[in-house]
Design an enzyme around this catalytic site. Structure first.
Site, PDB file in Angstrom:
ATOM      1  N   THR A 125      36.018  67.001  37.238  1.00 17.40           N
ATOM      2  CA  THR A 125      35.379  66.191  38.289  1.00 17.40           C
ATOM      3  C   THR A 125      34.707  67.031  39.371  1.00 17.40           C
ATOM      4  O   THR A 125      35.221  68.070  39.792  1.00 17.40           O
ATOM      5  CB  THR A 125      36.447  65.282  38.937  1.00 17.40           C
ATOM      6  OG1 THR A 125      37.056  64.503  37.905  1.00 17.40           O
ATOM      7  CG2 THR A 125      35.850  64.366  39.979  1.00 17.40           C
ATOM      8  N   GLN A 278      64.259  30.023  40.977  1.00 16.86           N
ATOM      9  CA  GLN A 278      63.429  30.164  39.770  1.00 16.86           C
ATOM     10  C   GLN A 278      62.137  30.967  40.039  1.00 16.86           C
ATOM     11  O   GLN A 278      61.687  31.718  39.190  1.00 16.86           O
ATOM     12  CB  GLN A 278      63.077  28.782  39.211  1.00 16.86           C
ATOM     13  CG  GLN A 278      62.601  28.866  37.779  1.00 16.86           C
ATOM     14  CD  GLN A 278      62.251  27.503  37.222  1.00 16.86           C
ATOM     15  OE1 GLN A 278      61.537  26.724  37.852  1.00 16.86           O
ATOM     16  NE2 GLN A 278      62.748  27.200  36.049  1.00 16.86           N
ATOM     17  N   GLU A 363      41.920  60.197  35.150  1.00 17.04           N
ATOM     18  CA  GLU A 363      41.721  60.385  33.693  1.00 17.04           C
ATOM     19  C   GLU A 363      40.803  59.293  33.123  1.00 17.04           C
ATOM     20  O   GLU A 363      41.005  58.819  32.003  1.00 17.04           O
ATOM     21  CB  GLU A 363      43.049  60.488  32.964  1.00 17.04           C
ATOM     22  CG  GLU A 363      43.800  61.747  33.399  1.00 17.04           C
ATOM     23  CD  GLU A 363      44.781  62.278  32.394  1.00 17.04           C
ATOM     24  OE1 GLU A 363      44.601  62.053  31.177  1.00 17.04           O
ATOM     25  OE2 GLU A 363      45.741  62.945  32.840  1.00 17.04           O
TER      26      GLU A 363
HETATM   27  C1  LIG Z   1      44.676  61.783  42.866  1.00 23.90           C
HETATM   28  C2  LIG Z   1      43.592  62.182  41.907  1.00 23.90           C
HETATM   29  C3  LIG Z   1      43.787  63.258  41.059  1.00 23.90           C
HETATM   30  C4  LIG Z   1      42.772  63.663  40.176  1.00 23.90           C
HETATM   31  N1  LIG Z   1      42.969  64.764  39.373  1.00 23.90           N
HETATM   32  C5  LIG Z   1      41.928  65.223  38.627  1.00 23.90           C
HETATM   33  C6  LIG Z   1      42.062  66.441  37.862  1.00 23.90           C
HETATM   34  O1  LIG Z   1      43.138  67.061  37.806  1.00 23.90           O
HETATM   35  N2  LIG Z   1      40.982  66.889  37.193  1.00 23.90           N
HETATM   36  C7  LIG Z   1      39.788  66.245  37.207  1.00 23.90           C
HETATM   37  O2  LIG Z   1      38.835  66.726  36.581  1.00 23.90           O
HETATM   38  N3  LIG Z   1      39.638  65.089  37.895  1.00 23.90           N
HETATM   39  C8  LIG Z   1      40.669  64.563  38.608  1.00 23.90           C
HETATM   40  N4  LIG Z   1      40.525  63.402  39.323  1.00 23.90           N
HETATM   41  C9  LIG Z   1      39.253  62.706  39.293  1.00 23.90           C
HETATM   42  C10 LIG Z   1      39.270  61.378  38.524  1.00 23.90           C
HETATM   43  O3  LIG Z   1      39.353  61.605  37.150  1.00 23.90           O
HETATM   44  C11 LIG Z   1      38.037  60.573  38.951  1.00 23.90           C
HETATM   45  O4  LIG Z   1      38.312  60.114  40.266  1.00 23.90           O
HETATM   46  C12 LIG Z   1      37.725  59.429  38.029  1.00 23.90           C
HETATM   47  O5  LIG Z   1      37.276  59.885  36.790  1.00 23.90           O
HETATM   48  C13 LIG Z   1      36.658  58.480  38.596  1.00 23.90           C
HETATM   49  O6  LIG Z   1      35.584  59.147  39.166  1.00 23.90           O
HETATM   50  P1  LIG Z   1      35.122  58.781  40.655  1.00 23.90           P
HETATM   51  O7  LIG Z   1      36.331  58.756  41.490  1.00 23.90           O
HETATM   52  O8  LIG Z   1      34.037  59.700  41.034  1.00 23.90           O
HETATM   53  O9  LIG Z   1      34.587  57.307  40.594  1.00 23.90           O
HETATM   54  P2  LIG Z   1      33.110  56.817  40.260  1.00 23.90           P
HETATM   55  O10 LIG Z   1      32.676  57.380  38.961  1.00 23.90           O
HETATM   56  O11 LIG Z   1      32.239  57.022  41.439  1.00 23.90           O
HETATM   57  O12 LIG Z   1      33.354  55.251  40.053  1.00 23.90           O
HETATM   58  C14 LIG Z   1      33.448  54.350  41.144  1.00 23.90           C
HETATM   59  C15 LIG Z   1      33.630  52.939  40.560  1.00 23.90           C
HETATM   60  O13 LIG Z   1      32.515  52.609  39.699  1.00 23.90           O
HETATM   61  C16 LIG Z   1      32.982  52.270  38.418  1.00 23.90           C
HETATM   62  N5  LIG Z   1      32.043  52.749  37.392  1.00 23.90           N
HETATM   63  C17 LIG Z   1      31.370  53.939  37.367  1.00 23.90           C
HETATM   64  N6  LIG Z   1      30.619  54.032  36.275  1.00 23.90           N
HETATM   65  C18 LIG Z   1      30.807  52.879  35.562  1.00 23.90           C
HETATM   66  C19 LIG Z   1      30.319  52.378  34.322  1.00 23.90           C
HETATM   67  N7  LIG Z   1      29.476  53.082  33.550  1.00 23.90           N
HETATM   68  N8  LIG Z   1      30.760  51.162  33.909  1.00 23.90           N
HETATM   69  C20 LIG Z   1      31.619  50.429  34.664  1.00 23.90           C
HETATM   70  N9  LIG Z   1      32.127  50.865  35.849  1.00 23.90           N
HETATM   71  C21 LIG Z   1      31.728  52.067  36.287  1.00 23.90           C
HETATM   72  C22 LIG Z   1      34.341  52.947  38.279  1.00 23.90           C
HETATM   73  O14 LIG Z   1      35.153  52.304  37.322  1.00 23.90           O
HETATM   74  C23 LIG Z   1      34.879  52.823  39.702  1.00 23.90           C
HETATM   75  O15 LIG Z   1      35.464  51.559  39.873  1.00 23.90           O
HETATM   76  C24 LIG Z   1      41.539  62.956  40.159  1.00 23.90           C
HETATM   77  C25 LIG Z   1      41.369  61.840  41.001  1.00 23.90           C
HETATM   78  C26 LIG Z   1      42.353  61.454  41.865  1.00 23.90           C
HETATM   79  C27 LIG Z   1      42.123  60.258  42.755  1.00 23.90           C
END
Ligand SMILES: Cc1cc2nc3c(=O)[nH]c(=O)nc-3n(C[C@H](O)[C@H](O)[C@H](O)COP(=O)(O)OP(=O)(O)OC[C@H]3O[C@@H](n4cnc5c(N)ncnc54)[C@H](O)[C@@H]3O)c2cc1C
Length: 383
Positions: A125, A278, A363
């Site tokens: 990321t 319940q 993930e």
């Molecule tokens: C606590 C934490 C630990 C992490 N650890 C790691 C790590 O060790 N290594 C690493 O590489 N990453 C890590 N990450 C990153 C994590 O994998 C990403 O946050 C995640 O993949 C989502 O990316 P983003 O947050 O940029 O969201 P964005 O991609 O900006 O998405 C924002 C929103 O838009 C939606 N969205 C985006 N594109 C689409 C699409 N094509 N279709 C439908 N919906 C979509 C998403 O579902 C989400 O709801 C970590 C994140 C956190 C919060």
């Protein structure tokens, strides 16, 4: 329910449960409050061989599979999701080497990971590459015998505490996803430093940090597999670990369910324990159904992966989505069952609710997982 685990699998479960109850539960609130990395518990896990669970015996591990890892992760998550995330992210950082590393790379890194001497982390990321993982902007340029890395990775679990990092970087921008490659970078390499440490809603015992590469030179032998394989390595790694995120969901949900059920038998209102109402029973019954269904799916997918089948992206996405949505719902309902007490820090369910949210995000968000499942359904329908 009896999942017909082998004697050895029961031993792994019981040992992880014991560590969760004796070592993790007594300190989880304090670690959460202080945002403190669980070094002592990492030592306990290393002493009990948990870091070697999924690493082949020839590289110093126990050579177990996805099911054993899911069992261990569930039990640790029942104790504290932050600590379980630290443990699971170590597996995430190791899988690129395990799946695609050369024998030399495996010999060099896996024994230290297996013994718990060195923690691993996985860095895909970036600020502009979240769900759109192929959009990474960190570059790796070949300069004689070295790759030179430049860029910043964001939100990396175990950032700073890990010694071994698997990094996805762009080696040929024109080729998009096929222009990415995977590398191993060791902590302490000049030009590799750590930036901002995040202040998070939940899993606060787990460290989430920036990795900064400024003309960081690594030997060209540190590429994993070959140039252009980065995206495939990242996706296959995540296919292998997503079931484990599902197991985290089962564990935190189980933990919250147990606390809420006990509370419901002890709390009296209108002259009777609230579990006799319940409305409360039905909340608890739905929690029990969902947890059992989630565990059954996580274990079934784990066994499917261990059977040696080649393609399991759809199934691991299904396990991740289902079990982590269950975790969110169950932890919210656990707070509801406990009323105001559930909202207070005297009980662990408010922490579990805060912790569970991340499972629907990291993930690969659950929306992206549904896209993965949808794409697989299109392929299946075309057969
Ligand atoms: C606590 C934490 C630990 C992490 N650890 C790691 C790590 O060790 N290594 C690493 O590489 N990453 C890590 N990450 C990153 C994590 O994998 C990403 O946050 C995640 O993949 C989502 O990316 P983003 O947050 O940029 O969201 P964005 O991609 O900006 O998405 C924002 C929103 O838009 C939606 N969205 C985006 N594109 C689409 C699409 N094509 N279709 C439908 N919906 C979509 C998403 O579902 C989400 O709801 C970590 C994140 C956190 C919060």
């Amino acid at each position: 329910m009896d999942y017909f685990l082998s004697e050895e699998q029961v031993m792994i479960r019981d040992l992880a449960r014991q560590i969760a109850e004796d070592k993790i539960m007594p300190v989880r609130a304090e670690l959460d409050e202080k945002k403190e990395f669980p070094w002592d518990i990492m030592k306990d896990l290393a002493q009990s061989d948990f870091f070697g669970l999924f690493i082949p015996e020839e590289y110093g591990g126990l050579g177990k599979g996805c099911l054993e890892l899911s069992i261990a992760v569930e039990e640790l998550s029942r104790g504290c999701l932050g600590i379980a995330t630290t443990y699971a992210a170590n597996a995430l950082g190791t899988f690129p080497i395990l799946l695609y590393g050369s024998d030399e790379q495996k010999k060099k890194y896996l024994p230290d990971v297996a013994s718990g001497k060195r923690l691993a982390a996985f860095a895909l990321t970036e600020a502009n590459a979240g769900s759109d993982a192929a959009g990474v902007q960190t570059t790796a340029k070949l300069d004689s015998n070295e790759y030179v890395l430049n860029g910043t990775k964001q939100w990396i679990t175990n950032g700073g505490t890990a010694e071994v990092y698997t990094i996805i970087a762009m080696t040929d921008k024109q080729k998009g996803a096929r222009g990415t490659s995977a590398f191993i970078v060791e902590k302490g390499t000049p030009g590799f430093s750590f930036g901002k440490e995040e202040n998070k809603m939940g899993i606060r015992a787990s460290v989430t940090r920036e990795l900064i590469f400024e003309n960081c030179r690594i030997p060209k032998e540190n590429i994993i597999s070959r140039k252009g394989m980065g995206f495939i390595i990242a996706m296959k790694t995540l296919d292998n670990t997503r079931t484990g995120v599902g197991a985290q969901g089962v564990g935190v949900a189980q933990g919250a369910f147990e606390v809420a059920t006990k509370y419901a038998t002890e709390r009296y209102q209108f002259g009777q324990p609230i579990i006799s109402f319940q409305a409360v029973q039905h909340l608890l019954a739905d929690m029990a159904i969902q947890i059992e269904a989630a565990r059954a799916l996580v274990f079934a997918v784990s066994r499917f992966i261990d059977s040696g089948v080649k393609d399991f992206g759809k199934e691991s996405a299904e396990a991740k989505v289902f079990a982590t949505d269950v975790a969110m719902k169950v932890t919210v309902d656990a707070v509801q069952v406990m009323g105001g007490s559930g909202y207070m820090k005297e009980y662990p369910v408010e922490k579990m609710m805060r912790d569970a949210k991340v499972l629907q995000i990291y993930e690969g968000t659950n929306q992206i997982q549904r896209n993965v499942i949808g794409q697989a359904l299109i392929k299946e329908a075309a057969k």
